[in-house]
Design a protein around this motif. Structure first.
Motif, PDB file in Angstrom:
ATOM      1  N   PHE A 232     -46.138  24.631 -13.216  1.00  0.00           N
ATOM      2  CA  PHE A 232     -46.740  26.214 -12.105  1.00  0.00           C
ATOM      3  C   PHE A 232     -45.081  26.646 -12.915  1.00  0.00           C
ATOM      4  CE2 PHE A 232     -47.120  29.394  -9.630  1.00  0.00           C
ATOM      5  CZ  PHE A 232     -48.484  29.427  -9.838  1.00  0.00           C
ATOM      6  N   ASP A 233     -45.834  27.937 -14.433  1.00  0.00           N
ATOM      7  CA  ASP A 233     -45.153  29.003 -14.658  1.00  0.00           C
ATOM      8  C   ASP A 233     -45.659  30.235 -13.872  1.00  0.00           C
ATOM      9  OD1 ASP A 233     -44.285  30.350 -16.879  1.00  0.00           O
ATOM     10  OD2 ASP A 233     -45.979  30.556 -18.545  1.00  0.00           O
ATOM     11  N   THR A 234     -44.505  30.795 -13.608  1.00  0.00           N
ATOM     12  CA  THR A 234     -43.387  31.606 -12.642  1.00  0.00           C
ATOM     13  C   THR A 234     -43.748  32.993 -14.212  1.00  0.00           C
ATOM     14  OG1 THR A 234     -42.049  30.958 -12.379  1.00  0.00           O
ATOM     15  CG2 THR A 234     -42.820  30.351 -10.691  1.00  0.00           C
ATOM     16  N   HIS A 235     -43.608  32.625 -14.834  1.00  0.00           N
ATOM     17  CA  HIS A 235     -42.878  33.686 -16.300  1.00  0.00           C
ATOM     18  C   HIS A 235     -44.405  34.447 -16.516  1.00  0.00           C
ATOM     19  CE1 HIS A 235     -38.948  32.321 -17.164  1.00  0.00           C
ATOM     20  NE2 HIS A 235     -38.814  31.359 -16.603  1.00  0.00           N
ATOM     21  N   PHE A 236     -45.142  34.010 -16.682  1.00  0.00           N
ATOM     22  CA  PHE A 236     -46.595  34.691 -16.561  1.00  0.00           C
ATOM     23  C   PHE A 236     -47.594  33.329 -16.522  1.00  0.00           C
ATOM     24  CE2 PHE A 236     -50.632  35.553 -18.927  1.00  0.00           C
ATOM     25  CZ  PHE A 236     -51.280  36.615 -18.342  1.00  0.00           C
ATOM     26  N   ASN A 237     -48.886  33.415 -15.387  1.00  0.00           N
ATOM     27  CA  ASN A 237     -49.035  32.666 -14.749  1.00  0.00           C
ATOM     28  C   ASN A 237     -50.192  32.910 -14.612  1.00  0.00           C
ATOM     29  OD1 ASN A 237     -51.547  31.143 -12.788  1.00  0.00           O
ATOM     30  ND2 ASN A 237     -49.586  29.783 -12.357  1.00  0.00           N
ATOM     31  N   PRO A 238     -51.808  32.773 -16.199  1.00  0.00           N
ATOM     32  CA  PRO A 238     -53.074  33.278 -15.988  1.00  0.00           C
ATOM     33  C   PRO A 238     -54.217  33.820 -14.923  1.00  0.00           C
ATOM     34  CG  PRO A 238     -52.692  30.959 -17.281  1.00  0.00           C
ATOM     35  CD  PRO A 238     -51.685  31.340 -16.847  1.00  0.00           C
ATOM     36  N   ASP A 239     -53.512  32.251 -13.528  1.00  0.00           N
ATOM     37  CA  ASP A 239     -54.844  32.425 -12.887  1.00  0.00           C
ATOM     38  C   ASP A 239     -54.013  33.527 -11.933  1.00  0.00           C
ATOM     39  OD1 ASP A 239     -56.053  30.566 -13.947  1.00  0.00           O
ATOM     40  OD2 ASP A 239     -54.465  28.881 -13.358  1.00  0.00           O
TER      41      ASP A 239
ATOM     42  N   TRP B  87     -52.650  36.049 -12.733  1.00  0.00           N
ATOM     43  CA  TRP B  87     -53.166  37.661 -13.780  1.00  0.00           C
ATOM     44  C   TRP B  87     -54.579  37.559 -13.278  1.00  0.00           C
ATOM     45  CZ3 TRP B  87     -51.019  41.850 -15.075  1.00  0.00           C
ATOM     46  CH2 TRP B  87     -51.910  42.823 -16.375  1.00  0.00           C
ATOM     47  N   GLY B  88     -55.364  36.460 -13.253  1.00  0.00           N
ATOM     48  CA  GLY B  88     -56.598  37.140 -13.026  1.00  0.00           C
ATOM     49  C   GLY B  88     -57.278  37.030 -12.451  1.00  0.00           C
ATOM     50  N   ILE B  89     -56.034  36.553 -10.586  1.00  0.00           N
ATOM     51  CA  ILE B  89     -56.604  37.608  -9.842  1.00  0.00           C
ATOM     52  C   ILE B  89     -56.834  38.737 -10.107  1.00  0.00           C
ATOM     53  CG2 ILE B  89     -56.444  36.676  -7.190  1.00  0.00           C
ATOM     54  CD1 ILE B  89     -55.882  33.830  -7.829  1.00  0.00           C
ATOM     55  N   GLY B  90     -55.308  39.009  -9.903  1.00  0.00           N
ATOM     56  CA  GLY B  90     -54.854  40.256  -9.463  1.00  0.00           C
ATOM     57  C   GLY B  90     -55.656  40.962 -10.712  1.00  0.00           C
ATOM     58  N   ASP B  91     -56.551  41.218 -11.727  1.00  0.00           N
ATOM     59  CA  ASP B  91     -57.478  41.896 -12.587  1.00  0.00           C
ATOM     60  C   ASP B  91     -58.979  41.996 -11.789  1.00  0.00           C
ATOM     61  OD1 ASP B  91     -58.173  43.267 -15.175  1.00  0.00           O
ATOM     62  OD2 ASP B  91     -59.718  41.588 -15.053  1.00  0.00           O
TER      63      ASP B  91
ATOM     64  N   ILE C 220     -50.402  42.648  -4.225  1.00  0.00           N
ATOM     65  CA  ILE C 220     -50.839  42.324  -5.632  1.00  0.00           C
ATOM     66  C   ILE C 220     -50.020  42.927  -6.682  1.00  0.00           C
ATOM     67  CG2 ILE C 220     -52.928  44.354  -7.133  1.00  0.00           C
ATOM     68  CD1 ILE C 220     -53.629  42.415  -4.582  1.00  0.00           C
ATOM     69  N   LYS C 221     -49.245  43.755  -6.774  1.00  0.00           N
ATOM     70  CA  LYS C 221     -47.835  43.724  -7.637  1.00  0.00           C
ATOM     71  C   LYS C 221     -47.633  42.018  -8.204  1.00  0.00           C
ATOM     72  CE  LYS C 221     -46.246  47.969  -6.507  1.00  0.00           C
ATOM     73  NZ  LYS C 221     -45.214  49.193  -6.582  1.00  0.00           N
ATOM     74  N   ARG C 222     -47.280  41.502  -7.305  1.00  0.00           N
ATOM     75  CA  ARG C 222     -46.488  40.205  -7.773  1.00  0.00           C
ATOM     76  C   ARG C 222     -47.692  38.708  -7.911  1.00  0.00           C
ATOM     77  NH1 ARG C 222     -43.508  37.534  -2.776  1.00  0.00           N
ATOM     78  NH2 ARG C 222     -42.289  36.049  -4.649  1.00  0.00           N
TER      79      ARG C 222
ATOM     80  N   PRO D 188     -43.154  37.178  -9.599  1.00  0.00           N
ATOM     81  CA  PRO D 188     -44.245  36.639  -8.974  1.00  0.00           C
ATOM     82  C   PRO D 188     -43.883  35.676  -7.690  1.00  0.00           C
ATOM     83  CG  PRO D 188     -44.447  36.440 -11.248  1.00  0.00           C
ATOM     84  CD  PRO D 188     -42.775  36.726 -11.383  1.00  0.00           C
ATOM     85  N   TYR D 189     -44.774  34.880  -7.464  1.00  0.00           N
ATOM     86  CA  TYR D 189     -45.352  33.957  -6.647  1.00  0.00           C
ATOM     87  C   TYR D 189     -44.738  32.544  -6.552  1.00  0.00           C
ATOM     88  CZ  TYR D 189     -47.157  37.714  -2.521  1.00  0.00           C
ATOM     89  OH  TYR D 189     -47.451  38.039  -2.925  1.00  0.00           O
ATOM     90  N   PRO D 190     -44.210  31.841  -6.873  1.00  0.00           N
ATOM     91  CA  PRO D 190     -43.900  30.102  -7.009  1.00  0.00           C
ATOM     92  C   PRO D 190     -45.101  28.970  -6.928  1.00  0.00           C
ATOM     93  CG  PRO D 190     -42.536  30.367  -4.332  1.00  0.00           C
ATOM     94  CD  PRO D 190     -43.959  32.068  -4.829  1.00  0.00           C
ATOM     95  N   ASN D 191     -45.789  29.860  -5.871  1.00  0.00           N
ATOM     96  CA  ASN D 191     -47.088  29.396  -6.410  1.00  0.00           C
ATOM     97  C   ASN D 191     -47.990  29.172  -4.970  1.00  0.00           C
ATOM     98  OD1 ASN D 191     -46.852  28.299  -3.469  1.00  0.00           O
ATOM     99  ND2 ASN D 191     -44.436  27.120  -4.210  1.00  0.00           N
ATOM    100  N   PHE D 192     -49.447  28.972  -5.255  1.00  0.00           N
ATOM    101  CA  PHE D 192     -50.674  29.604  -5.100  1.00  0.00           C
ATOM    102  C   PHE D 192     -50.627  29.004  -3.100  1.00  0.00           C
ATOM    103  CE2 PHE D 192     -52.475  28.663  -8.681  1.00  0.00           C
ATOM    104  CZ  PHE D 192     -53.178  30.309  -8.889  1.00  0.00           C
ATOM    105  N   ARG D 193     -49.454  28.274  -2.959  1.00  0.00           N
ATOM    106  CA  ARG D 193     -49.663  28.033  -1.468  1.00  0.00           C
ATOM    107  C   ARG D 193     -48.697  29.148  -0.480  1.00  0.00           C
ATOM    108  NH1 ARG D 193     -49.036  21.420  -0.205  1.00  0.00           N
ATOM    109  NH2 ARG D 193     -51.611  22.422  -1.397  1.00  0.00           N
TER     110      ARG D 193
END
Length: 245
Positions: A173-180, A182-186, A220-222, A229-234
């Motif tokens: 799980f990439d917490t530096h830049f996670n495209p998923d 970012w996509g949800i935020g967008d 939203i900022k995270r 960013p959050y450490p995971n989706f949970r």
């Protein structure tokens, strides 16, 4: 890009071949739904049941075979009511494509194109349902990597996530830049800008001007990596449940 043209405007010989290839499995070609860089999607039917056929350009099949195999593998692994099931792989007569379950609703992009004004409560429902789907995928070790308004269907109360052509195995799980993330935020930003409740005091500035609580705004900022960013989706799902629902 969506195509407004009827099937008769497409390449005649290619369509004839496609009709024949589909007919061998009892499918009838109904109409063109859309076309993009790598192929076209069609509405097809069999025994009064509608499906979506995602047919790839022949040249792209050769170049993208490994990626297409990943998509097929992922879809065969996934079993979720918000993700279309893979019905069949078509590979004959120069036609290669996927027959998918037809999911209900229109894309969020279509809703926005019709100038639909989303309410804050609707956005919260979309937000939570999408994150729940992403949490499920993360448990399977799958990253969608193409979360956008075009790939999310919405009925008015139920969401579906489509197009796994860019999906990849999530090795970590990439917490530096996670495209998923970012996509949800967008997607949230696109919907929020259509919502008067959220943009009542917005004046072409930053998201700080949104009419949101500090806790809602932090979520939203995270997602957008403005804050850690959050450490995971949970953990993200728990934060959204606490502050957005």
């Amino acid at each position: 890009m969506k195509s407004p043209y009827l099937l008769t405007r497409s390449n005649g010989s290619r369509l004839t071949t496609l009709r024949g290839a589909l007919a061998l499995d009892g499918f009838a070609l109904v109409k063109l739904l859309g076309q993009g860089r790598f192929g076209c999607s069609y509405l097809i039917s069999r025994e009064d049941q509608d499906y979506v056929a995602k047919i790839f350009h022949p040249n792209d099949v050769k170049r993208r075979k490994r990626k297409l195999n990943w998509e097929i593998k992922f879809l065969r692994t996934i079993d979720h009511s918000a993700i279309p099931k893979l019905i069949q792989v078509i590979d004959r007569d120069g036609c290669f494509g996927l027959v998918m379950q037809k999911m209900p609703g229109q894309t969020l992009e279509d809703w926005l194109a019709c100038d639909y004004a989303f309410g804050k409560s609707e956005i919260a429902i979309i937000f939570f349902q999408l994150i729940a789907v992403m949490d499920y995928l993360a448990d399977l070790g799958i990253s969608h990597r193409d979360i956008k308004a075009d790939n999310i269907l919405w009925t008015g109360d139920q969401l579906s996530l489509i197009d796994f052509g860019s999906a990849r195995k999530m090795l970590s799980f990439d917490t530096h830049f996670n495209p998923d993330f970012w996509g949800i935020g967008d997607v949230f930003m696109r919907l929020a800008l259509s919502c008067e409740e959220i943009t009542a005091s917005f004046n072409n500035g930053g998201i700080e001007q949104f009419d949101l609580t500090e806790e809602e705004l932090l979520v939203i900022k995270r997602l957008l990596h403005i804050e850690k960013p959050y450490p995971n989706f949970r953990v993200l799902r728990a934060a959204v449940k606490q502050h957005w629902t």
